[in-house]
Design an enzyme around this catalytic site. Structure first.
Site, short mmCIF file in Angstrom:
data_model
loop_
_atom_site.label_atom_id
_atom_site.label_comp_id
_atom_site.label_asym_id
_atom_site.label_seq_id
_atom_site.Cartn_x
_atom_site.Cartn_y
_atom_site.Cartn_z
N ASP A 1 -22.14 27.83 12.06
CA ASP A 1 -23.19 28.31 12.92
C ASP A 1 -22.69 29.41 13.90
O ASP A 1 -21.78 29.39 14.47
CB ASP A 1 -23.47 27.24 14.04
CG ASP A 1 -24.50 27.47 15.06
OD1 ASP A 1 -25.60 27.72 14.37
OD2 ASP A 1 -24.52 27.50 16.21
N THR B 1 -28.96 32.89 14.71
CA THR B 1 -27.96 33.34 15.51
C THR B 1 -27.14 34.15 14.69
O THR B 1 -26.80 35.27 15.28
CB THR B 1 -27.21 32.37 16.25
OG1 THR B 1 -26.82 31.42 15.25
CG2 THR B 1 -28.02 31.74 17.13
N THR B 2 -26.78 34.00 13.39
CA THR B 2 -25.62 34.75 12.75
C THR B 2 -26.40 36.05 12.30
O THR B 2 -25.79 37.15 12.50
CB THR B 2 -25.03 34.07 11.44
OG1 THR B 2 -24.97 32.79 11.79
CG2 THR B 2 -24.18 34.79 10.87
N ASP C 1 -30.52 23.11 14.91
CA ASP C 1 -31.23 24.12 14.50
C ASP C 1 -32.37 23.90 13.49
O ASP C 1 -33.52 24.40 13.90
CB ASP C 1 -30.30 24.69 13.69
CG ASP C 1 -29.20 25.73 13.90
OD1 ASP C 1 -28.84 25.35 15.04
OD2 ASP C 1 -28.49 26.47 13.39
P1 ADP Z 1 -28.22 31.98 10.82
O1 ADP Z 1 -27.40 31.66 11.85
O2 ADP Z 1 -28.80 33.60 10.76
O3 ADP Z 1 -29.57 31.19 10.66
P2 ADP Z 1 -27.63 31.09 8.23
O4 ADP Z 1 -26.25 30.76 7.74
O5 ADP Z 1 -28.20 29.77 8.83
O6 ADP Z 1 -27.52 32.06 9.46
O7 ADP Z 1 -28.35 31.77 7.25
C1 ADP Z 1 -29.71 32.03 7.39
C2 ADP Z 1 -30.08 33.07 6.14
O8 ADP Z 1 -29.90 32.29 4.82
C3 ADP Z 1 -31.60 33.05 6.40
O9 ADP Z 1 -31.88 34.69 5.87
C4 ADP Z 1 -32.32 32.27 5.21
O10 ADP Z 1 -33.30 33.21 4.73
C5 ADP Z 1 -31.11 32.35 4.19
N1 ADP Z 1 -31.63 31.25 3.26
C6 ADP Z 1 -31.49 30.06 3.53
N2 ADP Z 1 -31.85 29.26 2.30
C7 ADP Z 1 -31.58 30.20 1.34
C8 ADP Z 1 -31.52 30.13 -0.04
N3 ADP Z 1 -31.53 28.83 -0.77
N4 ADP Z 1 -31.44 31.34 -0.76
C9 ADP Z 1 -31.19 32.42 -0.15
N5 ADP Z 1 -31.32 32.56 1.18
C10 ADP Z 1 -31.20 31.47 1.91
MG MG Z 2 -29.56 29.23 10.24
#
Ligand code: ADP
Ligand code: MG
Length: 550
Positions: A62, A95-96, A392
């Site tokens: 996270d 957040t990332t 989240d």
């Molecule tokens: P954040 O803190 O930004 O939410 P995450 O590590 O949760 O970071 O990643 C979020 C990103 O991952 C988003 O852009 C979301 O659309 C993408 N994502 C989630 N599931 C998938 C998937 N199955 N394939 C591709 N991208 C995905």
């Molecule tokens: Mg996320």
């Protein structure tokens, strides 16, 4: 400068970095932060193991948690940390992405600044492009029914899939959606509001993540106060009392003179009569469960046990509120006021074993406006990270219930916005156009990094994505699980529109703010390490060129 007197206006030991230097410095620091978190983006992202100064270990994926735990020194880096905090508070997810996006916007801005475009021109161009980007997002987003369980589960699953708990994501997403839907309240105008304080997340290591439960009521990390009390009451009538069932001790010591032994007995009897009276009031109200925020005297416990009342004491105020919301009980301060209409109702109140502890569960209220998620998992670290990802997921579910519009994930909306902003920028002229084009380029970064983290070729992917979006495939994105470019909407990888809007806004505003700075003055007070000595938790960050002592 060499002629004439020199004026010194800064205190000795202060340092200043100006103009290009200050800018380059800030951009560098911000980019480093983005670099740090980027490998954790998406379902194929890696986790970070953070060790604090006491040696405590946190394993997380996270962004907000990572940046909270590391000790960032540079002021520009601190601003990046603030983006992640603001995003966490506003929408709870993304957040990332926000931090990565800000880093990318700054990187592209730097290219322009190196070509002698003035930073304010870049900022203006970015701001205009942001406005356009927001319009595009609003337009491509799809409306959903806030009471559609399956749509909400997709949103929650997407959010959880990117975390440690990914295998169990669909199961946990179901629990989260049910929890949030239960506490959602319909407003007069037909929209919904969710107060996530009404969802209590309790965690207890042990069992597996699949043992995680949604309790339509409250789980209290407390045992029944007396062993002779019933451990299970069906058709619970619950009294919530926030004053003690004890005889109050006076602040100062009092002296009681007793002349004969019978007086002593009278005095003790008087004490127990008062306690008996208190218990009688509880019993008279019809309550069979007593939840007390304060203490319960030993003999009061015995009277309660004799009357068949189950009691719990020293319950947290926040839990009192939740029980009140869950069961409809009113919190009563003065026992004299307690009556049948103040009692809450639940199907069952029961003490159960949770690993080595005993907890009291109050469950099965008719229309509970407060619920508990009891998170289980192999170890403390696993339940900690599960709790963070549930947070989240709770937040994205809330986002969609409150603003029922979604976009696909996997970088699809970012690439679409990039495509449309690029088209729109053709109408702009001169340097503003340059800035808008850089903005468009910058936000593609989300897709590129998702691809990179999934082991795909980032350049090939970018080329394919651009081509497919140009053909009108607005939801073409990176399917990190299969390693291909796919229609992410039909894959069910969806996110709240609110999250995407917030990320773009927070990242653009923060990078604009940093770009406008051309002078960093650091007072000597904070200059612990000498120039170049580095220091701080993030090796290298402290010594980042040209900013002694920050
Ligand atoms: P954040 O803190 O930004 O939410 P995450 O590590 O949760 O970071 O990643 C979020 C990103 O991952 C988003 O852009 C979301 O659309 C993408 N994502 C989630 N599931 C998938 C998937 N199955 N394939 C591709 N991208 C995905
Ligand atoms: Mg996320």
């Amino acid at each position: 400068m060499s002629n004439g007197p020199q004026y010194i206006i800064l205190k000795e030991g202060s340092s200043e970095s100006k103009g290009r230097d200050a800018q380059r410095n800030n951009i560098q620091a911000a980019k480093l932060i983005a670099e740090l978190v980027k490998t954790s983006l998406g379902p194929r992202g890696m986790d970070k193991m953070l060790v604090d100064s006491l040696g405590d270990v946190t394993i997380t994926n996270d962004g907000a948690t990572m940046l909270k735990e590391i000790d960032v020194q540079h002021p520009a880096a601190k601003m990046m940390v603030e983006i992640s905090k603001a995003t966490d508070n506003e929408v709870g997810d993304g957040t990332t992405s926000g931090v990565i996006l800000a880093g990318s916007l700054l990187e592209k801005a730097e290219e322009l600044i190196n070509q002698d475009v003035h930073p304010t021109v870049v900022v203006d161009g970015y701001m205009k492009a942001l406005e356009k980007a927001e319009q595009v997002l609003e337009k491509i987003a799809e409306k959903v029914d806030p009471s559609s369980r399956s749509d909400l589960i997709k949103v929650a699953t997407t959010s959880m899939q990117t975390k440690l708990v990914s295998d169990d994501a669909p199961f946990l997403a179901g629990l989260v959606v049910d929890a949030v839907s239960q506490v959602a309240e319909k407003q007069a105008d037909g929209t919904y509001r969710v107060d996530i304080d009404n969802i209590k997340v309790e965690k207890k290591p042990g069992g597996s993540m699949m043992d995680t439960k949604l309790i339509s009521g409250v789980a209290l990390d407390k045992e029944v106060v007396h062993s002779a009390m019933p451990k299970k009451i069906e058709g619970a009538k619950i009294a919530l009392i926030n004053s003690p069932l004890e005889i109050e001790k006076t602040e100062f010591s009092a002296e009681i003179r007793i002349n004969d032994p019978s007086q002593m007995q009278e005095f003790l009897d008087e004490e127990s009569n008062i306690l008996k009276g208190m218990v009688q009031k509880v019993v008279d109200s019809g309550a069979n469960v007593l939840v007390c925020q304060k203490g319960i005297d030993d003999s009061a416990q015995q009277y309660l046990a004799r009357a068949g009342v189950m009691a719990v004491r020293r319950v947290k105020e926040s839990d009192m509120t939740k029980i009140s919301k869950a069961t409809g009980a009113r919190i009563v301060t003065n026992l004299d006021d307690l009556s049948a209409k103040d009692l809450g109702n639940a199907k069952i109140a029961e003490e159960r074993k949770v690993e080595e502890d005993k907890w009291v569960f109050i469950e099965g209220a008719k229309n509970p406006k407060a619920v508990t998620l009891l998170v289980r998992g192999g170890s403390q670290r696993v339940v900690d990270e599960a709790e963070r990802s549930m947070h989240d997921a709770i937040m994205v579910t809330k986002d969609v219930i409150e603003k029922p519009a979604i976009v696909a994930g996997g970088g699809a909306p970012e690439v679409e916005v990039s495509y449309q902003v690029r088209e729109w920028a053709q109408k702009l002229t001169g340097r503003e156009q340059l800035a808008a084009l850089k903005f468009a380029e910058a936000i593609e970064v989300i897709a590129t990094i998702l691809a990179e983290n999934a082991g795909m070729d980032p350049i090939d992917t970018q080329v394919e994505l651009r081509a497919r979006h140009a053909k009108g495939e607005k939801w073409a994105g990176v399917d990190a699980l299969s390693g291909k470019v796919s229609n992410m909407m039909s894959k069910g990888v969806v996110e709240p529109l609110a999250v995407k809007l917030q990320i773009l806004k927070a990242a653009t505003e923060a990078s604009s703010m940093l770009l406008r700075i051309d002078d960093v003055i650091a007072s000597s007070k904070m200059s612990a390490p000498p120039p170049g000595a580095g220091g701080g938790g993030m090796g290298g960050m402290g010594g980042m060129g040209g900013m002694p002592g920050m």
